[in-house]
Design an enzyme around this catalytic site. Structure first.
Site, mmCIF file in Angstrom:
data_model
loop_
_atom_site.group_PDB
_atom_site.id
_atom_site.type_symbol
_atom_site.label_atom_id
_atom_site.label_comp_id
_atom_site.label_asym_id
_atom_site.label_seq_id
_atom_site.Cartn_x
_atom_site.Cartn_y
_atom_site.Cartn_z
ATOM 1 N N GLU B 244 0.772 -1.367 0.137
ATOM 2 C CA GLU B 244 -0.066 -0.075 0.067
ATOM 3 C C GLU B 244 0.851 1.170 0.042
ATOM 4 O O GLU B 244 2.017 1.166 0.453
ATOM 5 C CB GLU B 244 -0.867 0.023 1.529
ATOM 6 C CG GLU B 244 -1.830 -1.132 1.647
ATOM 7 C CD GLU B 244 -2.135 -1.433 2.823
ATOM 8 O OE1 GLU B 244 -1.848 -0.699 3.568
ATOM 9 O OE2 GLU B 244 -3.134 -2.240 3.285
ATOM 10 N N LYS B 246 2.535 4.530 1.303
ATOM 11 C CA LYS B 246 2.726 5.080 2.695
ATOM 12 C C LYS B 246 2.427 6.452 2.647
ATOM 13 O O LYS B 246 3.057 7.419 2.052
ATOM 14 C CB LYS B 246 4.259 4.689 3.156
ATOM 15 C CG LYS B 246 4.454 5.541 4.619
ATOM 16 C CD LYS B 246 5.688 4.955 5.093
ATOM 17 C CE LYS B 246 6.154 5.508 6.459
ATOM 18 N NZ LYS B 246 4.863 6.229 7.223
ATOM 19 N N GLU B 295 -4.951 6.593 7.331
ATOM 20 C CA GLU B 295 -4.051 7.955 7.370
ATOM 21 C C GLU B 295 -5.108 9.012 6.896
ATOM 22 O O GLU B 295 -5.550 8.791 5.887
ATOM 23 C CB GLU B 295 -2.903 7.559 6.421
ATOM 24 C CG GLU B 295 -1.929 8.671 6.642
ATOM 25 C CD GLU B 295 -0.638 8.130 7.603
ATOM 26 O OE1 GLU B 295 -0.503 7.158 8.132
ATOM 27 O OE2 GLU B 295 0.250 9.149 7.572
ATOM 28 N N PHE B 334 -6.918 1.551 5.543
ATOM 29 C CA PHE B 334 -6.191 0.436 5.353
ATOM 30 C C PHE B 334 -6.495 -0.857 6.180
ATOM 31 O O PHE B 334 -5.927 -2.059 5.742
ATOM 32 C CB PHE B 334 -4.851 0.697 5.042
ATOM 33 C CG PHE B 334 -4.115 1.465 5.989
ATOM 34 C CD1 PHE B 334 -3.793 0.933 7.462
ATOM 35 C CD2 PHE B 334 -3.566 2.650 5.680
ATOM 36 C CE1 PHE B 334 -3.260 1.621 8.335
ATOM 37 C CE2 PHE B 334 -3.074 3.689 6.792
ATOM 38 C CZ PHE B 334 -2.938 2.914 8.108
ATOM 39 N N ARG B 405 5.686 -2.901 17.129
ATOM 40 C CA ARG B 405 6.228 -2.581 15.598
ATOM 41 C C ARG B 405 7.320 -3.901 15.429
ATOM 42 O O ARG B 405 8.578 -4.010 15.997
ATOM 43 C CB ARG B 405 7.615 -1.457 16.281
ATOM 44 C CG ARG B 405 8.342 -0.969 15.099
ATOM 45 C CD ARG B 405 9.173 0.172 15.332
ATOM 46 N NE ARG B 405 8.701 1.200 15.919
ATOM 47 C CZ ARG B 405 7.996 2.230 15.173
ATOM 48 N NH1 ARG B 405 8.126 2.313 13.894
ATOM 49 N NH2 ARG B 405 7.373 3.379 15.895
ATOM 50 N N LYS B 411 8.191 -0.804 6.448
ATOM 51 C CA LYS B 411 7.808 0.489 5.545
ATOM 52 C C LYS B 411 9.068 0.915 4.678
ATOM 53 O O LYS B 411 10.439 0.653 5.192
ATOM 54 C CB LYS B 411 7.649 1.806 6.472
ATOM 55 C CG LYS B 411 9.031 1.956 7.488
ATOM 56 C CD LYS B 411 8.685 3.276 8.452
ATOM 57 C CE LYS B 411 9.319 3.113 9.589
ATOM 58 N NZ LYS B 411 8.910 3.986 10.744
#
Lengths: 247, 547
Positions: B244, B246, B295, B334, B405, B411
């Site tokens: 996807e 960022k 986001e 998302f 995380r 990312k």
């Protein structure tokens, strides 16, 4: 049960004396009048207030305990006129205090007394130095001290026959001396203690209205300030814990 | 439990280095605590006050705390700061200062942890014009009553930094051990509940209570986070990845039940009022009860705006309607964590995506699933060309792990830019960095003048901090509180992810994510970046900041 009428000024004076230190308190009533004793949140200052039934225009009460929200009470004052006669009424087993004057009818929900801090026991202390002076003079000296510092020393110099208040700032210094012509020395023994002006400032405003304030002092001991309100039918006592300077 | 006892436990834990021993000590205490104290204790011992999902904030800054201590101890605020600088730790300073209180009181009360919690709750609740004053009075009261050792840990709790080495991991394991429940279930329940206090109570009831935990609307869940990585590495490790864009915006969580909705920020603060356009868009896009992860990006004239623009809106409380017209906020959704009473975080991403596509009309972030690195690379370059930050690669079979995380989200973004800047000031460090400078004020130049641009506090090793300290200690020209100013001379290289406009520094700019790269001993002050250079970089990053 409580049913009373009281002059607006006397009621305000009494509540102001409490609000200098606390935001809520337990009022104890019986056939002779109203008594309360409370300590501020930091346990540094105490107030006790006695209002005899003679302070009221009319008064009848059974023995009871009321939880008073002082901030709410002060809001009610904003609507009161100078010489209004205020009617207070608390029916048996009710938690709503009815306050009426000049067409206003308030119903104030009382606090549950058990949620309010218990009445403090006044410490058993001997404060040998005793002077009496006008409340306005006391308050003026307190106000003067706040300009230079956040604490003030109160003391008696028996040799010089002086009651003094001194404040020490980082750069500035202020001293107010009261001689025999200004102060009545009930017991002029050596005494000196330091206090937070934060508390005294608020107490001073209340005391400024009293013709005479009796100040009891020791050395590194609490101070007691007592004075009459309600034309002698009520009495207020403030007790303030000292600040003790490290050597 | 008396707060004194709590403070003694903290002291014991602070002197315990072993993880197992720490867990053992805490677990033994947990079993003996009554239900009303258990949640308070477990949060306090981690240096927290309120549940993680709670919007309550204590709102006590170091200054208010110093003022309260100064009053109780009977010294000036500056002297408090000096003791803190000397001891290098607020807690130790408070402990020392409370040993000689100037203000006496008529009687001292034994503080219990429940008392402290109640007072901290009232501190958090006081707001409005007089709130600072009320907070100060409560802080004074607490410290007037506190014994020195209590003060040490009370002050650290107030600053939400207890420093006794008890993190979430240890606390979770202590709970599992105390109540003989499955640690995996404790972790799972924590992810959903977002409050270890509540989890401890559930653990006491047993495994089934932990298993039964459900996510609920309007109790925000921590957001799943990503690690930095590479396209080739991610595909080699996992095979096909869901890719996807960022987005260069701000993360949000959207909660909806019936006709009510709320939006939470990445820090789980409620920002619903600041984003009426997002509420409207998403309320119209689904009829279901949902918790969505996405986001927000800001669009002006068809182009994405920098991250800062979005953040400014998050903070905005008034005049929303006026600025709404100028800048459009667009949600890119998302993920879905909750749907019509069902918790979805255990399900694989591919399943969640299917459900998301089924219940949301529009605002869906585009996604491809591929193991072809060339195809992913093309999407990466498309993303950069369109003004996005890069790509997110997600393992299709992975669950949603709140607050973690992990390696399931990767990312991909370009390397950061760097600047050479002059060090002109610093703040003393805290904790183990107490005797060196901890963060540095940096300046660029403009016509022979040094203009403050940003601070940098990360990227240093302890050795580097020591070295910089020795280079700077004799260059101090003034000191006020914890702040120091230097005679300029030292040049450092600093990485950053973006240049932002900022009212905080004289230059009018600030660096986003500034990071120390290295000393530039080889450079002199007149070789550092110019303000014009900063302006140019800022202008360049406007359209496509990847180049």
């Amino acid at each position: 049960m409580l049913k009373a009428t009281i002059d607006a000024d006397i009621l305000k004076e009494s509540i102001d004396a409490l609000s200098a230190l606390v935001t809520e308190c337990r009022l104890h009533t019986d056939e002779n009048g109203v008594i309360t004793r409370a300590v501020d949140t930091a346990n540094v200052a105490m107030v006790s207030l006695t209002l005899k039934k003679e302070a009221f225009e009319s008064y009848s009460s059974s023995k009871s305990e009321l939880g008073l929200d002082i901030a709410k009470m002060k809001n009610v004052f904003t609507m009161m006129g100078k010489n209004d006669i205020i009617t207070l009424e608390l029916p048996e087993n009710s938690h709503k205090l009815k306050i009426s004057f000049e067409g206003y009818r308030y119903s104030l929900t009382l606090l549950d007394p058990s949620t309010i801090r218990k009445d403090p026991n006044p410490p058993n202390i001997d404060l040998p130095g005793k002077v009496v002076l006008p409340g306005a003079e006391l308050n003026n000296a307190i106000k003067a001290a706040t300009v230079v510092s956040d604490k003030i020393a109160l003391g008696i110099d028996p040799q010089a026959q002086i009651f003094y208040m001194t404040a020490e700032g980082d750069t500035d210094h202020i001293r107010r001396e009261f001689g025999k012509d200004e102060v009545n020395f009930l017991n002029g023994v050596e005494a000196r203690s330091l206090f937070s002006l934060d508390y005294l400032k608020d107490m001073g405003r209340v005391m400024s209205r009293a013709a005479e304030v009796e100040v009891s002092l020791g050395t590194d001991h609490p101070a007691k300030f007592s004075f009459y309100i309600a034309s002698g039918n009520g009495r207020v006592e403030y007790l303030l814990a000292p600040r003790i300077e490290a050597d | 439990m008396d707060f004194t006892e709590f403070a003694q436990i903290c002291e014991q834990l602070e002197g315990t280095s072993g993880r197992l021993e720490t867990i053992d000590i805490i677990s033994r205490i947990l079993t003996g605590l009554p239900d009303d104290e258990l949640p308070i204790f477990i949060r306090f011992v981690m240096g927290r006050i309120f549940p993680d999902w709670s919007p309550k904030k204590l709102g006590i800054g170091p200054n208010l705390l110093y003022e309260g201590i100064a009053y109780v101890a009977g010294i000036r605020r500056d002297d408090v700061v000096q003791v803190i600088n000397r001891t290098g730790d607020v807690g130790r300073a408070v402990e020392e200062l409370l040993a000689q209180k100037e203000q006496t009181s008529f009687f001292s009360e034994n503080l219990t942890i429940t008392d402290v919690y109640r007072d901290l709750t009232s501190i958090a609740a006081s707001e409005g014009k007089k709130s600072q004053r009320e907070k100060l009075l409560l802080v004074r009261r607490l410290f007037t009553n506190a014994r020195p050792l209590e003060g040490k840990y009370l002050s650290r709790i107030m600053l939400e930094d207890l420093r006794i080495g008890v993190g979430e991991g240890n606390a979770r394991e202590a709970i599992a051990k105390a109540f003989a429940v499955d640690p995996v279930l404790v972790e799972y329940a924590f992810q959903a509940e977002n409050d270890l206090g509540k989890v401890a109570l559930l653990a006491r009831k047993g495994n089934n209570s932990l298993r039964d935990v459900r996510i609920e609307p309007f109790r925000p869940v921590r957001m799943m986070l990503a690690q930095q990585g590479t396209i080739n590495g991610a595909v080699a490790d996992n095979g096909a990845m869901a890719a996807e864009y960022k987005y260069d915006g701000s993360r949000f969580q959207f909660h909806k039940a019936g006709n009510r909705c709320k939006i939470y920020s990445r820090k789980l603060e409620e920002v619903t009022a600041a984003l009426p356009d997002i509420s409207e868009s998403l309320m119209a896009a689904t009829t279901h009860d949902v918790i969505l992860d996405g986001e927000v990006i800001a669009i002006s004239g068809g182009k994405p705006m920098p991250f800062q623009t979005v953040l400014r809106r998050f903070r905005r409380k008034h005049g929303i309607d006026l600025i709404r017209e100028e800048i459009r906020m667009v949600p890119n959704v998302f993920d879905i964590l909750y749907l019509d009473g069902k918790t979805l975080i255990d399900q694989p991403l591919s399943e969640r995506r299917k459900k998301l596509e089924g219940v949301l009309t529009g605002y869906l972030a585009p996604q491809i699933v591929s193991d072809d690195t060339d195809e992913i690379d093309r999407m990466y370059r498309d993303a950069l060309a369109a003004g996005h930050e890069g790509l997110m690669l997600k393992v299709p079979g992975s669950p949603y792990t709140p607050g973690v995380r992990g390696k399931n989200w990767i990312k991909i973004k370009p390397d950061v830019d760097t600047l050479d800047l002059a060090v002109i000031g610093a703040d003393w460090g805290e904790g183990k960095r107490a005797h060196v400078f901890g963060s540095f004020l940096l300046a660029c130049q403009d016509q022979d003048e040094l203009i403050p641009l940003s601070k940098v506090a990360t990227g240093f090793s302890d050795e580097q901090l020591q070295e910089i300290y020795s280079l700077l200690k004799d260059r101090v020209i003034s000191q006020q509180g914890k702040e120091v100013r230097f005679e300029p001379g030292l040049v450092v290289e600093v990485g950053y992810s973006e240049i932002q406009t900022s009212p905080n520094y004289e230059s009018g700019f600030a660096l986003r994510f500034p990071r120390f790269i290295g000393l530039r001993d080889d450079k002199s002050i007149d070789e550092i970046e110019t303000l014009d250079g900063i302006r140019e970089r800022y202008a360049r990053q406007g359209g496509n900041r990847s180049q």
